[in-house]
Motif scaffolding. Structure first.
Motif, PDB file in Angstrom:
ATOM      1  N   ALA A   1      67.481 -40.184  56.716  1.00  0.00           N
ATOM      2  CA  ALA A   1      67.109 -39.315  57.833  1.00  0.00           C
ATOM      3  C   ALA A   1      67.140 -37.857  57.408  1.00  0.00           C
ATOM      4  CB  ALA A   1      68.054 -39.554  59.015  1.00  0.00           C
ATOM      5  N   SER A   2      68.144 -37.484  56.609  1.00  0.00           N
ATOM      6  CA  SER A   2      68.255 -36.095  56.152  1.00  0.00           C
ATOM      7  C   SER A   2      67.071 -35.724  55.264  1.00  0.00           C
ATOM      8  CB  SER A   2      69.571 -35.899  55.402  1.00  0.00           C
ATOM      9  OG  SER A   2      70.682 -36.193  56.230  1.00  0.00           O
ATOM     10  N   ALA A   3      66.709 -36.616  54.353  1.00  0.00           N
ATOM     11  CA  ALA A   3      65.584 -36.340  53.456  1.00  0.00           C
ATOM     12  C   ALA A   3      64.285 -36.170  54.244  1.00  0.00           C
ATOM     13  CB  ALA A   3      65.446 -37.465  52.433  1.00  0.00           C
ATOM     14  N   LEU A   4      64.072 -37.016  55.229  1.00  0.00           N
ATOM     15  CA  LEU A   4      62.864 -36.908  56.047  1.00  0.00           C
ATOM     16  C   LEU A   4      62.859 -35.615  56.855  1.00  0.00           C
ATOM     17  CD1 LEU A   4      62.566 -40.609  57.255  1.00  0.00           C
ATOM     18  CD2 LEU A   4      60.969 -39.405  55.752  1.00  0.00           C
ATOM     19  N   SER A   5      64.025 -35.206  57.355  1.00  0.00           N
ATOM     20  CA  SER A   5      64.084 -33.959  58.119  1.00  0.00           C
ATOM     21  C   SER A   5      63.767 -32.761  57.233  1.00  0.00           C
ATOM     22  CB  SER A   5      65.465 -33.795  58.748  1.00  0.00           C
ATOM     23  OG  SER A   5      65.661 -34.710  59.797  1.00  0.00           O
ATOM     24  N   VAL A   6      64.300 -32.745  56.010  1.00  0.00           N
ATOM     25  CA  VAL A   6      64.017 -31.647  55.088  1.00  0.00           C
ATOM     26  C   VAL A   6      62.528 -31.616  54.751  1.00  0.00           C
ATOM     27  CG1 VAL A   6      64.431 -30.779  52.762  1.00  0.00           C
ATOM     28  CG2 VAL A   6      66.350 -31.608  54.145  1.00  0.00           C
ATOM     29  N   ALA A   7      61.958 -32.781  54.488  1.00  0.00           N
ATOM     30  CA  ALA A   7      60.519 -32.834  54.201  1.00  0.00           C
ATOM     31  C   ALA A   7      59.708 -32.346  55.394  1.00  0.00           C
ATOM     32  CB  ALA A   7      60.123 -34.264  53.836  1.00  0.00           C
ATOM     33  N   CYS A   8      60.156 -32.685  56.591  1.00  0.00           N
ATOM     34  CA  CYS A   8      59.451 -32.228  57.798  1.00  0.00           C
ATOM     35  C   CYS A   8      59.505 -30.704  57.911  1.00  0.00           C
ATOM     36  CB  CYS A   8      60.057 -32.889  59.024  1.00  0.00           C
ATOM     37  SG  CYS A   8      59.267 -32.448  60.583  1.00  0.00           S
ATOM     38  N   GLN A   9      60.666 -30.100  57.570  1.00  0.00           N
ATOM     39  CA  GLN A   9      60.774 -28.643  57.630  1.00  0.00           C
ATOM     40  C   GLN A   9      59.868 -27.978  56.601  1.00  0.00           C
ATOM     41  OE1 GLN A   9      62.446 -27.095  60.180  1.00  0.00           O
ATOM     42  NE2 GLN A   9      62.390 -29.264  60.695  1.00  0.00           N
ATOM     43  N   ILE A  10      59.760 -28.568  55.416  1.00  0.00           N
ATOM     44  CA  ILE A  10      58.840 -28.029  54.404  1.00  0.00           C
ATOM     45  C   ILE A  10      57.409 -28.074  54.910  1.00  0.00           C
ATOM     46  CG2 ILE A  10      57.922 -28.400  52.088  1.00  0.00           C
ATOM     47  CD1 ILE A  10      60.684 -29.427  51.271  1.00  0.00           C
ATOM     48  N   ALA A  11      57.051 -29.196  55.541  1.00  0.00           N
ATOM     49  CA  ALA A  11      55.690 -29.316  56.089  1.00  0.00           C
ATOM     50  C   ALA A  11      55.459 -28.300  57.197  1.00  0.00           C
ATOM     51  CB  ALA A  11      55.480 -30.740  56.610  1.00  0.00           C
ATOM     52  N   GLU A  12      56.458 -28.049  58.025  1.00  0.00           N
ATOM     53  CA  GLU A  12      56.311 -27.061  59.096  1.00  0.00           C
ATOM     54  C   GLU A  12      56.138 -25.662  58.518  1.00  0.00           C
ATOM     55  OE1 GLU A  12      59.298 -27.109  62.075  1.00  0.00           O
ATOM     56  OE2 GLU A  12      58.738 -29.068  62.857  1.00  0.00           O
ATOM     57  N   MET A  13      56.925 -25.341  57.472  1.00  0.00           N
ATOM     58  CA  MET A  13      56.775 -24.043  56.828  1.00  0.00           C
ATOM     59  C   MET A  13      55.377 -23.898  56.226  1.00  0.00           C
ATOM     60  SD  MET A  13      59.572 -22.306  57.169  1.00  0.00           S
ATOM     61  CE  MET A  13      61.301 -22.551  57.589  1.00  0.00           C
ATOM     62  N   ALA A  14      54.904 -24.956  55.607  1.00  0.00           N
ATOM     63  CA  ALA A  14      53.551 -24.922  55.041  1.00  0.00           C
ATOM     64  C   ALA A  14      52.513 -24.726  56.140  1.00  0.00           C
ATOM     65  CB  ALA A  14      53.282 -26.208  54.271  1.00  0.00           C
ATOM     66  N   LEU A  15      52.684 -25.405  57.261  1.00  0.00           N
ATOM     67  CA  LEU A  15      51.753 -25.248  58.374  1.00  0.00           C
ATOM     68  C   LEU A  15      51.759 -23.814  58.891  1.00  0.00           C
ATOM     69  CD1 LEU A  15      49.818 -26.436  60.481  1.00  0.00           C
ATOM     70  CD2 LEU A  15      51.826 -27.093  61.836  1.00  0.00           C
ATOM     71  N   GLY A  16      52.962 -23.221  59.029  1.00  0.00           N
ATOM     72  CA  GLY A  16      53.025 -21.825  59.465  1.00  0.00           C
ATOM     73  C   GLY A  16      52.347 -20.886  58.487  1.00  0.00           C
ATOM     74  N   THR A  17      52.511 -21.156  57.181  1.00  0.00           N
ATOM     75  CA  THR A  17      51.852 -20.330  56.165  1.00  0.00           C
ATOM     76  C   THR A  17      50.338 -20.452  56.262  1.00  0.00           C
ATOM     77  OG1 THR A  17      53.759 -20.615  54.708  1.00  0.00           O
ATOM     78  CG2 THR A  17      51.692 -19.888  53.692  1.00  0.00           C
ATOM     79  N   PHE A  18      49.818 -21.657  56.433  1.00  0.00           N
ATOM     80  CA  PHE A  18      48.368 -21.864  56.543  1.00  0.00           C
ATOM     81  C   PHE A  18      47.811 -21.157  57.779  1.00  0.00           C
ATOM     82  CE2 PHE A  18      49.162 -26.175  54.313  1.00  0.00           C
ATOM     83  CZ  PHE A  18      49.248 -25.523  53.093  1.00  0.00           C
ATOM     84  N   LEU A  19      48.557 -21.208  58.875  1.00  0.00           N
ATOM     85  CA  LEU A  19      48.100 -20.513  60.082  1.00  0.00           C
ATOM     86  C   LEU A  19      48.097 -19.001  59.868  1.00  0.00           C
ATOM     87  CD1 LEU A  19      49.904 -22.601  62.853  1.00  0.00           C
ATOM     88  CD2 LEU A  19      47.485 -22.653  62.236  1.00  0.00           C
ATOM     89  N   GLY A  20      49.113 -18.487  59.127  1.00  0.00           N
ATOM     90  CA  GLY A  20      49.122 -17.054  58.808  1.00  0.00           C
ATOM     91  C   GLY A  20      47.941 -16.663  57.950  1.00  0.00           C
ATOM     92  N   TRP A  21      47.587 -17.489  56.973  1.00  0.00           N
ATOM     93  CA  TRP A  21      46.401 -17.218  56.156  1.00  0.00           C
ATOM     94  C   TRP A  21      45.133 -17.253  57.000  1.00  0.00           C
ATOM     95  CZ3 TRP A  21      47.807 -20.768  51.403  1.00  0.00           C
ATOM     96  CH2 TRP A  21      48.775 -20.111  50.635  1.00  0.00           C
ATOM     97  N   THR A  22      45.066 -18.156  57.962  1.00  0.00           N
ATOM     98  CA  THR A  22      43.890 -18.214  58.841  1.00  0.00           C
ATOM     99  C   THR A  22      43.732 -16.908  59.595  1.00  0.00           C
ATOM    100  OG1 THR A  22      44.200 -20.602  59.096  1.00  0.00           O
ATOM    101  CG2 THR A  22      42.819 -19.495  60.722  1.00  0.00           C
TER     102      THR A  22
END
Length: 765
Positions: free
Chosen positions: A198-219
């Protein structure tokens, strides 16, 4: 004796501000000034006292300095006095240990690492302070911002270190605290693999969220400036190509966030369910093996509350709050290095609220500890009174006390509401304070970051993707209030579960197994003395012999120890002195299960389970065929009324058999004991609720059932035992006043004859 009591013997005299306020049997109230205004010390003191065998409950209030101690009769008032004073001394010593001077050392003896640390740390602190001062006075703007960020990190570390050391120093020296793991690690237990997944999946989810925020900032950057420089390296040179590429990246990131969020939440919830199921199963199994005196000494509703609400809280914390903690930690672990690498000049303002929020959260945790203990106790009282009042419906109505009970529940509910409102006010106040801090930080980040962009010290291409990321983390920090709230509830629930699991279980005999098929059934009481806690002896130096294969009766006044003899034989209780023998073997040396398999027992107030009549008769003999169930019911004179019911043996009788009369419940319980077919049978007023005609029929069938087995009949109604092979007449203190057959006892014109004449006269009247 408990470890604290043993330690107290060698404890030097300490002048503590500890005063005994009141003493009643089983309860003491104290004024303890060392815990006044110190929530953590109060929590540690109460937890330490609850670990002492014989102490059933302990509460300490940092608001009033009051300490409540409940104990059983085995612990004298003087023992409790020494235990409390020693526990308080250890708490005070633990709190003072930080400032206590080190013992003198010889010149040749090398200084330990801790002493060298006392020198190194100040030197580093002074050197760091000088360097920071130079950077602030003569350094560049970037160096000043880095110093500010270092101050934020140092402040956060100082807050956390102080809280950790205060907790460690307060608990150091108390029994059990040195070797025990943190309660959360104890709660997780064998489910660490699922926790890691569960911890590993949560960390991966946070990385994906950070990536999504970065992509939206680039947009946004593409829409404002017409291009995003980082994307040019990948061959996306036009605005249209970059927007299409970002659309694909956003889509993939959204899918990853959704999938990982679903998987991580599912794993956390399954972890919570596993913990709840595991703890409820193990705790209930422990409760089933408790000594009867402890089981009877605890409120049934309180035990039920521990097994339901408190165990559920253990799982709920990991299903929800633990996930929030990990998400917040993972976000900070990713975001802080990212800001230090790309935008160090605004990192300090972005993370400025963290030390303040950490301090507020830990301060809130200390403050509400006592409030949660009081709130939990008041909810338990309310629940207990609700259940008791509903079960006593007939009694309430017969005494016309409906309004009285409604007022009592209203009063208890108001007390519980008052406690809940107090904790709710603290929780909401903490959450709103955190919200103000995070909002201020967001505004400061926009202001200072915007100025840095305008003066050219921070590229807009860097600031634009980062601007939304701190908001994601800081908004998540609003959950800290709820997280700490759930953490406190979980620790309080764990403490109650731990207290229940610390109660001693029944001990097994050290002798070899007992084969019920080989039991003859001779029972001997050899100078037996027994007293219930806080009461005079019920049995005192009692000796009697119950021959094997005969019907023996125990009669006498209420309180003469008849039922106690049955409890000693069943090992529901153990004699304080003397021996209880079965076929010459001390029952304390026999395995409990073997002993109880060899004895059939029908209590005066038999318990029936919510289920069918057949299931209740078959209880304990689950493999018995239907024909054997019917034969047992016929022997107990229960078949006729069962057959008259619409569903016969499949009739559901409700909780405690409320759909049946008292006599019908007794006959079903008697049928259950008959079906067990044990070589020894104890009937404790087993026919007291049946009419004379039914009793006569049961007596006839029991005489046939009693052939070649030992039957002990406990009765007030002497007509029940007139055909017994031997009758023991017991008087106050368990004294055997007379013994013999019915005719022999009547001929003596003694106590039995007087009781017979009295009952015969009553019957004639």
């Amino acid at each position: 004796m408990p470890s604290l009591l043993g330690a107290a013997a060698g404890n030097h005299s300490v002048d503590l501000e500890v005063r005994l306020r009141s003493v009643i049997p089983g309860r003491q109230r104290w004024d303890v000034k060392p815990v006044l205004g110190r929530p953590r010390a109060a929590e540690v003191l109460a937890a330490a006292l609850r670990r002492i065998p014989g102490i059933t409950q302990a509460q300490a209030s940092p608001v009033t300095g009051g300490v409540l101690v409940r104990h059983d009769a085995r612990v004298s008032a003087a023992d409790v006095d020494r235990i409390v004073r020693r526990a308080v001394a250890l708490v005070v010593e633990g709190a003072a240990r930080v400032t206590r001077p080190a013992p003198a050392r010889s010149a040749a003896e090398p200084a330990p690492r801790a002493d060298r640390g006392l020198v190194v740390r100040p030197v580093l602190a002074v050197g760091g302070g000088v360097a920071a001062g130079i950077a602030l006075i003569r350094g560049s703007a970037l160096s000043r911002q880095l110093v500010a960020l270092g101050g934020v990190v140092a402040a956060t570390g100082a807050v956390l270190r102080k809280a950790w050391r205060r907790s460690a120093d307060a608990t150091d020296g108390l029994p059990g605290t040195a070797a025990e793991r943190h309660p959360l690690l104890e709660i997780v237990g064998p489910h660490r693999r699922r926790l890691y997944r569960a911890s590993a999946l949560s960390v991966a989810c946070q990385i994906a969220e950070m990536a999504l925020g970065t992509f939206l900032g680039w947009t946004a950057l593409v829409l404002i400036k017409g291009e995003a420089a980082p994307l040019i390296r990948f061959g996306l040179t036009t605005a249209s190509a970059q927007l299409w590429g970002l659309a694909g990246l956003v889509t993939v990131a959204c899918a990853a966030v959704a999938g990982l969020s679903y998987s991580s939440n599912l794993q956390w919830r399954q972890l919570g369910q596993d913990i709840e199921h595991d703890w409820r199963g193990r705790t209930y199994e422990h409760v089933q093996h408790l000594e009867l005196r402890h089981l009877e000494g605890e409120r049934t509703t309180r035990i039920a509350g521990v097994l339901t609400d408190d165990v559920r809280q253990l799982g709920t914390f990991f299903a929800t709050s633990a996930n929030d903690v990990l998400q917040l930690g993972a976000s900070l672990a990713i975001l802080v290095p990212l800001f230090l690498l790309l935008a160090p000049q605004i990192a300090w303002i972005a993370f400025l609220p963290i030390p303040l929020i950490a301090w507020l959260s830990l301060r809130y945790q200390d403050k509400v500890t006592a409030d949660y203990a009081v709130s939990g106790e008041r909810r338990a009282r309310l629940h207990s009174q609700l259940v008791n009042t509903l079960e006593a419906g007939a009694t309430v109505k017969s005494f016309c006390t409906e309004d009285y009970e409604a007022e009592r529940i209203d009063r208890l509910s108001a007390q519980a509401q008052e406690s809940n409102e107090q904790t709710d006010r603290s929780t909401i106040r903490h959450a709103e304070t955190v919200r103000v801090c995070t909002t201020s930080s967001m505004a400061g980040t926009l202001l200072i970051g915007g100025r840095s962009v305008l003066n050219g010290s921070l590229p807009f291409e860097v600031f634009s993707p980062l601007i939304g990321l701190p908001q994601m983390v800081l908004l998540r920090m609003n959950r800290l209030g709820g997280i700490v709230d759930q953490y406190q509830r979980t620790l309080s629930a764990y403490d109650r579960v731990h207290h229940l699991r610390a109660l001693p279980v029944e001990t097994e005999g050290t002798d070899g197994p007992l084969d019920p098929a080989k039991v003859r059934g001779e029972i001997v009481l050899d100078d037996v003395t027994f007293a219930y806690p806080g009461r005079p002896p019920v049995l005192e130096d009692v000796s009697l012999t119950i021959p094997a294969g005969r019907v023996t009766a125990l009669v006498g006044a209420t309180g003469s120890g008849k039922t106690t003899v049955a409890k000693l034989l069943m090992r529901f209780q153990d004699a304080e002195s003397g021996r209880v023998l079965l076929d010459g073997r001390d029952v304390r040396d026999l395995p409990r299960r073997d002993l109880r398999h060899a004895i059939g027992f029908v209590a005066q107030d038999p318990f029936l389970f919510d289920g069918s009549i057949a299931d209740n008769i078959r209880y304990g003999s689950f493999g018995a065929p239907d024909a054997a169930v019917v034969d047992a019911a016929m022997t107990a004179e229960a078949h006729s009324f069962i057959a008259s019911l619409p569903d016969g043996y499949d009739t559901v009788i409700g909780e405690r058999g409320t759909a049946l009369s008292g006599g019908q419940r007794q006959r079903i319980a008697l049928a259950r004991a008959i079906l067990k077919d044990a070589p020894v049978v104890i009937l404790d007023e087993a026919t007291s609720a049946v009419d004379n005609e039914t009793e006569a029929a049961i007596q006839r069938t029991l005489r046939r059932f009693a052939a070649d087995r030992t039957m002990v009949v406990i009765a007030h109604r002497l007509s029940t035992v007139r055909h017994a092979d031997r009758i023991f007449v017991m008087d106050k203190g368990g004294v055997v006043a007379e013994q013999g057959t019915h005719d022999e006892l009547l001929a003596r014109h003694g106590l039995y004859a007087s009781l017979w004449q009295l009952q015969a006269g009553d019957l004639a009247a």
